[in-house]
Design a protein around this motif. Structure first.
Motif, PDB file in Angstrom:
ATOM      1  N   SER A  23      -5.467   4.315   1.798  1.00  0.00           N
ATOM      2  CA  SER A  23      -3.779   3.756   1.175  1.00  0.00           C
ATOM      3  C   SER A  23      -4.554   5.013  -0.181  1.00  0.00           C
ATOM      4  O   SER A  23      -5.675   4.842   0.019  1.00  0.00           O
ATOM      5  N   ASP A  66      -3.058   4.647  -2.497  1.00  0.00           N
ATOM      6  CA  ASP A  66      -2.514   2.517  -3.962  1.00  0.00           C
ATOM      7  C   ASP A  66      -2.383   2.140  -3.497  1.00  0.00           C
ATOM      8  O   ASP A  66      -1.949   1.920  -1.838  1.00  0.00           O
ATOM      9  N   LEU A  67      -2.849   0.671  -3.764  1.00  0.00           N
ATOM     10  CA  LEU A  67      -2.106  -0.418  -3.307  1.00  0.00           C
ATOM     11  C   LEU A  67      -2.602  -1.756  -4.932  1.00  0.00           C
ATOM     12  O   LEU A  67      -3.360  -1.214  -5.903  1.00  0.00           O
ATOM     13  N   ARG A  68      -1.066  -2.050  -4.466  1.00  0.00           N
ATOM     14  CA  ARG A  68      -1.187  -3.013  -6.115  1.00  0.00           C
ATOM     15  C   ARG A  68       0.167  -4.197  -5.787  1.00  0.00           C
ATOM     16  O   ARG A  68       1.130  -4.237  -4.401  1.00  0.00           O
ATOM     17  N   GLU A  81      -7.987  -3.700   4.970  1.00  0.00           N
ATOM     18  CA  GLU A  81      -7.511  -2.733   3.349  1.00  0.00           C
ATOM     19  C   GLU A  81      -6.516  -3.279   1.869  1.00  0.00           C
ATOM     20  O   GLU A  81      -6.350  -2.859   1.422  1.00  0.00           O
ATOM     21  N   SER A  82      -6.926  -4.783   1.848  1.00  0.00           N
ATOM     22  CA  SER A  82      -6.350  -5.523   0.673  1.00  0.00           C
ATOM     23  C   SER A  82      -8.609  -5.339  -0.200  1.00  0.00           C
ATOM     24  O   SER A  82      -7.824  -5.697  -1.456  1.00  0.00           O
ATOM     25  N   ARG A 132      -8.703  -1.067  -3.325  1.00  0.00           N
ATOM     26  CA  ARG A 132      -8.384   0.307  -2.605  1.00  0.00           C
ATOM     27  C   ARG A 132      -8.824   0.190  -1.829  1.00  0.00           C
ATOM     28  O   ARG A 132     -10.151   0.777  -1.472  1.00  0.00           O
ATOM     29  N   SER A 133      -8.614   0.454  -0.198  1.00  0.00           N
ATOM     30  CA  SER A 133      -9.560   1.040   1.182  1.00  0.00           C
ATOM     31  C   SER A 133      -9.586   3.084   0.834  1.00  0.00           C
ATOM     32  O   SER A 133      -8.071   2.990  -0.428  1.00  0.00           O
ATOM     33  N   THR A 190       1.038  -1.253  -0.403  1.00  0.00           N
ATOM     34  CA  THR A 190      -0.315  -0.280   0.118  1.00  0.00           C
ATOM     35  C   THR A 190       0.705   1.159   0.342  1.00  0.00           C
ATOM     36  O   THR A 190       1.925   1.607   0.710  1.00  0.00           O
TER      37      THR A 190
END
Length: 172
Positions: A152, A154-156, A101-102, A148-149, A68
């Motif tokens: 965050s 960004d999330l990847r 979060e994921s 993404r929550s 994140t």
């Protein structure tokens, strides 16, 4: 959640953990000493510092890790956060945080401690504190797609051998 159950959980995890490096062994002893002097040290309210529950989330094949871009820290880091009401153990908190979060259901947590880190930070308390992260290895189900929550920027997924230069994540 009780302060006692979280404290017992954190102490048990650290006592059982046998780190490979001298630096990790020193960190283990320092966190155990902290817990010995801070019966409420697993709760966010403990301003000098507190245990946090972190999750290093790996893809099903183990070739990628989910990171994140933390809005406050400004770097790519593992998922995780504070222990909350309803978390009886630090491991339960890490699994909850990773799932929240994921956005990925069906995450699988390895119950042993994966590692530990210490970070100076100004968290939601608004005052400088220290996060003493207890890290857990978590594996996503095949084909997992993160969502993404609000926690965050960004999330990847990142390849293990291609992490961003400023990433702060423990890979073993």
């Amino acid at each position: 959640m009780t302060a006692e159950s979280l404290h017992a959980s954190a102490t048990g995890l650290l006592t059982a953990w046998r780190p490979d490096s001298g630096a990790d062994a020193s960190l283990r002893e320092a966190i155990l000493a902290f817990l010995g002097s801070a019966p409420r040290g697993c709760l966010r309210e403990h301003v000098p510092g507190h245990i946090t529950a972190s999750a290093v989330v790996f893809s099903d094949d183990g070739r990628e890790v989910l990171l994140t871009l933390h809005p406050r820290v400004g770097r790519w880091i593992q998922l995780g956060g504070h222990c909350e009401p309803g978390d009886d153990t630090v491991a339960a908190a890490a699994l909850r945080e990773a799932t929240e979060e994921s956005g990925i259901p069906g995450l699988r947590l390895e119950p042993d401690l994966y590692g530990a880190q210490a970070h100076p930070i100004t968290c939601s308390l608004g005052a400088p504190t220290r996060h003493l992260d207890l890290l857990f290895r978590i594996t996503a189900p095949p084909g997992a797609v993160p969502v993404r929550s609000v926690e965050s920027a960004d999330l990847r997924w990142w390849p293990i051998d291609g992490l961003p230069a400023d990433a702060d994540v423990l890979i073993r």
